[in-house]
Scaffold this motif. Sequence first.
Motif, PDB file in Angstrom:
ATOM      1  N   PRO A 154       0.843  -1.251   0.235  1.00 56.33           N
ATOM      2  CA  PRO A 154       0.106   0.555   0.039  1.00 56.33           C
ATOM      3  C   PRO A 154       0.759   1.326  -0.366  1.00 56.33           C
ATOM      4  CG  PRO A 154       0.337  -1.026   2.774  1.00 56.33           C
ATOM      5  CD  PRO A 154       0.538  -2.320   1.591  1.00 56.33           C
ATOM      6  N   GLU A 155       2.067   0.885   0.108  1.00 56.57           N
ATOM      7  CA  GLU A 155       2.789   1.789   0.364  1.00 56.57           C
ATOM      8  C   GLU A 155       3.051   3.030  -1.295  1.00 56.57           C
ATOM      9  OE1 GLU A 155       5.524  -1.101   0.548  1.00 56.57           O
ATOM     10  OE2 GLU A 155       3.050  -0.680   1.437  1.00 56.57           O
ATOM     11  N   GLU A 156       2.894   1.772  -1.875  1.00 56.10           N
ATOM     12  CA  GLU A 156       2.845   2.525  -3.451  1.00 56.10           C
ATOM     13  C   GLU A 156       2.564   3.185  -3.759  1.00 56.10           C
ATOM     14  OE1 GLU A 156       5.772   2.724  -4.950  1.00 56.10           O
ATOM     15  OE2 GLU A 156       7.283   1.605  -3.792  1.00 56.10           O
ATOM     16  N   ALA A 157       0.428   3.095  -3.269  1.00 59.04           N
ATOM     17  CA  ALA A 157      -0.621   3.788  -3.982  1.00 59.04           C
ATOM     18  C   ALA A 157      -0.413   5.427  -4.309  1.00 59.04           C
ATOM     19  CB  ALA A 157      -1.661   4.039  -2.951  1.00 59.04           C
ATOM     20  N   LEU A 158      -0.610   5.589  -5.327  1.00 56.78           N
ATOM     21  CA  LEU A 158      -0.737   6.545  -5.932  1.00 56.78           C
ATOM     22  C   LEU A 158      -2.028   7.608  -5.790  1.00 56.78           C
ATOM     23  CD1 LEU A 158       0.438   5.817  -9.943  1.00 56.78           C
ATOM     24  CD2 LEU A 158       1.715   6.792  -7.547  1.00 56.78           C
ATOM     25  N   THR A 159      -2.331   9.128  -5.769  1.00 54.77           N
ATOM     26  CA  THR A 159      -3.059   9.561  -5.545  1.00 54.77           C
ATOM     27  C   THR A 159      -4.294   9.863  -7.257  1.00 54.77           C
ATOM     28  OG1 THR A 159      -2.090  12.261  -6.803  1.00 54.77           O
ATOM     29  CG2 THR A 159      -1.904  11.232  -4.638  1.00 54.77           C
ATOM     30  N   VAL A 160      -5.359  10.018  -6.911  1.00 55.07           N
ATOM     31  CA  VAL A 160      -6.317  10.325  -8.256  1.00 55.07           C
ATOM     32  C   VAL A 160      -5.403  11.242  -9.552  1.00 55.07           C
ATOM     33  CG1 VAL A 160      -8.536  10.750  -9.684  1.00 55.07           C
ATOM     34  CG2 VAL A 160      -8.141   9.418  -6.505  1.00 55.07           C
ATOM     35  N   GLU A 161      -5.169  11.966  -8.716  1.00 60.51           N
ATOM     36  CA  GLU A 161      -4.840  13.065  -9.920  1.00 60.51           C
ATOM     37  C   GLU A 161      -3.435  12.195 -10.685  1.00 60.51           C
ATOM     38  OE1 GLU A 161      -2.675  17.586 -10.125  1.00 60.51           O
ATOM     39  OE2 GLU A 161      -3.242  16.792  -8.027  1.00 60.51           O
ATOM     40  N   GLU A 162      -2.806  11.518  -9.523  1.00 58.97           N
ATOM     41  CA  GLU A 162      -0.960  11.497 -10.035  1.00 58.97           C
ATOM     42  C   GLU A 162      -2.075   9.690 -11.014  1.00 58.97           C
ATOM     43  OE1 GLU A 162       2.077  11.331  -6.292  1.00 58.97           O
ATOM     44  OE2 GLU A 162       0.527   9.426  -6.576  1.00 58.97           O
ATOM     45  N   ALA A 163      -2.940   9.562 -10.610  1.00 62.30           N
ATOM     46  CA  ALA A 163      -3.161   8.539 -11.841  1.00 62.30           C
ATOM     47  C   ALA A 163      -4.064   8.550 -13.060  1.00 62.30           C
ATOM     48  CB  ALA A 163      -3.854   7.274 -11.493  1.00 62.30           C
ATOM     49  N   LEU A 164      -4.145   9.918 -12.826  1.00 63.60           N
ATOM     50  CA  LEU A 164      -5.187  10.170 -14.512  1.00 63.60           C
ATOM     51  C   LEU A 164      -4.236  10.363 -14.968  1.00 63.60           C
ATOM     52  CD1 LEU A 164      -8.094  11.818 -12.924  1.00 63.60           C
ATOM     53  CD2 LEU A 164      -8.581  10.038 -14.696  1.00 63.60           C
ATOM     54  N   ARG A 165      -3.280  11.630 -15.055  1.00 64.67           N
ATOM     55  CA  ARG A 165      -2.634  11.660 -15.161  1.00 64.67           C
ATOM     56  C   ARG A 165      -1.331  10.607 -16.260  1.00 64.67           C
ATOM     57  NH1 ARG A 165       0.919  16.332 -15.713  1.00 64.67           N
ATOM     58  NH2 ARG A 165       3.241  15.980 -16.455  1.00 64.67           N
ATOM     59  N   ALA A 166      -0.861   9.292 -15.423  1.00 63.17           N
ATOM     60  CA  ALA A 166      -0.706   8.135 -15.877  1.00 63.17           C
ATOM     61  C   ALA A 166      -1.406   7.984 -17.200  1.00 63.17           C
ATOM     62  CB  ALA A 166      -0.323   7.183 -14.913  1.00 63.17           C
ATOM     63  N   TYR A 167      -2.920   7.651 -16.894  1.00 62.35           N
ATOM     64  CA  TYR A 167      -3.614   7.345 -18.286  1.00 62.35           C
ATOM     65  C   TYR A 167      -3.265   8.141 -19.469  1.00 62.35           C
ATOM     66  CZ  TYR A 167      -5.247   2.901 -16.503  1.00 62.35           C
ATOM     67  OH  TYR A 167      -5.228   1.781 -16.278  1.00 62.35           O
ATOM     68  N   THR A 168      -2.987   9.825 -19.052  1.00 62.88           N
ATOM     69  CA  THR A 168      -3.313  10.690 -20.252  1.00 62.88           C
ATOM     70  C   THR A 168      -2.106  10.847 -20.499  1.00 62.88           C
ATOM     71  OG1 THR A 168      -3.426  12.164 -18.226  1.00 62.88           O
ATOM     72  CG2 THR A 168      -5.675  11.233 -18.941  1.00 62.88           C
ATOM     73  N   PHE A 169      -1.254  12.275 -19.744  1.00 60.33           N
ATOM     74  CA  PHE A 169      -0.201  12.701 -19.737  1.00 60.33           C
ATOM     75  C   PHE A 169       0.982  11.860 -20.581  1.00 60.33           C
ATOM     76  CE2 PHE A 169       4.352  14.471 -19.248  1.00 60.33           C
ATOM     77  CZ  PHE A 169       4.009  15.352 -20.899  1.00 60.33           C
ATOM     78  N   GLY A 170       0.597  10.621 -19.132  1.00 57.00           N
ATOM     79  CA  GLY A 170       2.079   9.826 -19.469  1.00 57.00           C
ATOM     80  C   GLY A 170       1.762   9.131 -20.148  1.00 57.00           C
TER      81      GLY A 170
END
Length: 225
Positions: A154-170
């Motif tokens: 669980p220490e590797e969890a992302l925030t919603v914003e980070e996950a959204l960015r990975a699917y879009t800008f990333g």
Amino acid sequence: MRQKVTSPAPLVNSLAPNPETPDLQLGSSRAPERPGLVFHSGGFPAQEDFPPDGRLDQSGQRKTFFGTLRPHSSRFLLYYAPGWDLNPYFVYELGDGLRIALGEERTRWTYPLANLRGVPVAFRSDRPVVDGAPLKGIQAAVLRCTQSGASFAPEEALTVEEALRAYTFGAAYAAFAESELGALAPGRWADLVVLGEDPFTVDPEALSEIPILATIVGGKVVYER
């Protein structure tokens, strides 16, 4: 420009049964005419990236995929790999089996996300291996739980914003298309979805249940609920 690797170099001790087999190696391509990176895990090639001119900058590859990395190995590779490419839903759909196969220690090193902050991360579907719905992947990245409800590093969890960015800008960055895709901005393609709820305010356990009201590609509505 990032350094070109010219010879194999074992980085850490083995996770494999044979202690003489390096867990991870970083070396040059076995084909001299196709220079690039070769990552080895337990003696088996795990990933090969072949930039057209042997460099790891924007003229070559921008993504590398992986499974299990020791923490100090991932920090080392942050320098050499220009980006990471993975599906966060593996943790949910395959996590229970991985926990049994890998054990507690190696589970903590598997599909790290938070530990990769600092380089672009692209989330992908990996269909048909697992479900590729982005909202399910976002939920998995935020919760880091398996199908049985067990925690998975669980220490590797992302925030919603980070996950959204990975699917879009990333994802756009990995495809060399960040000037055209990955964000809603003037001059970029109008590719977007209309959601029935705000992912930033909904309960994280309900992220995958947010309804898709419409899908727009290039400014044209291609799906409407």
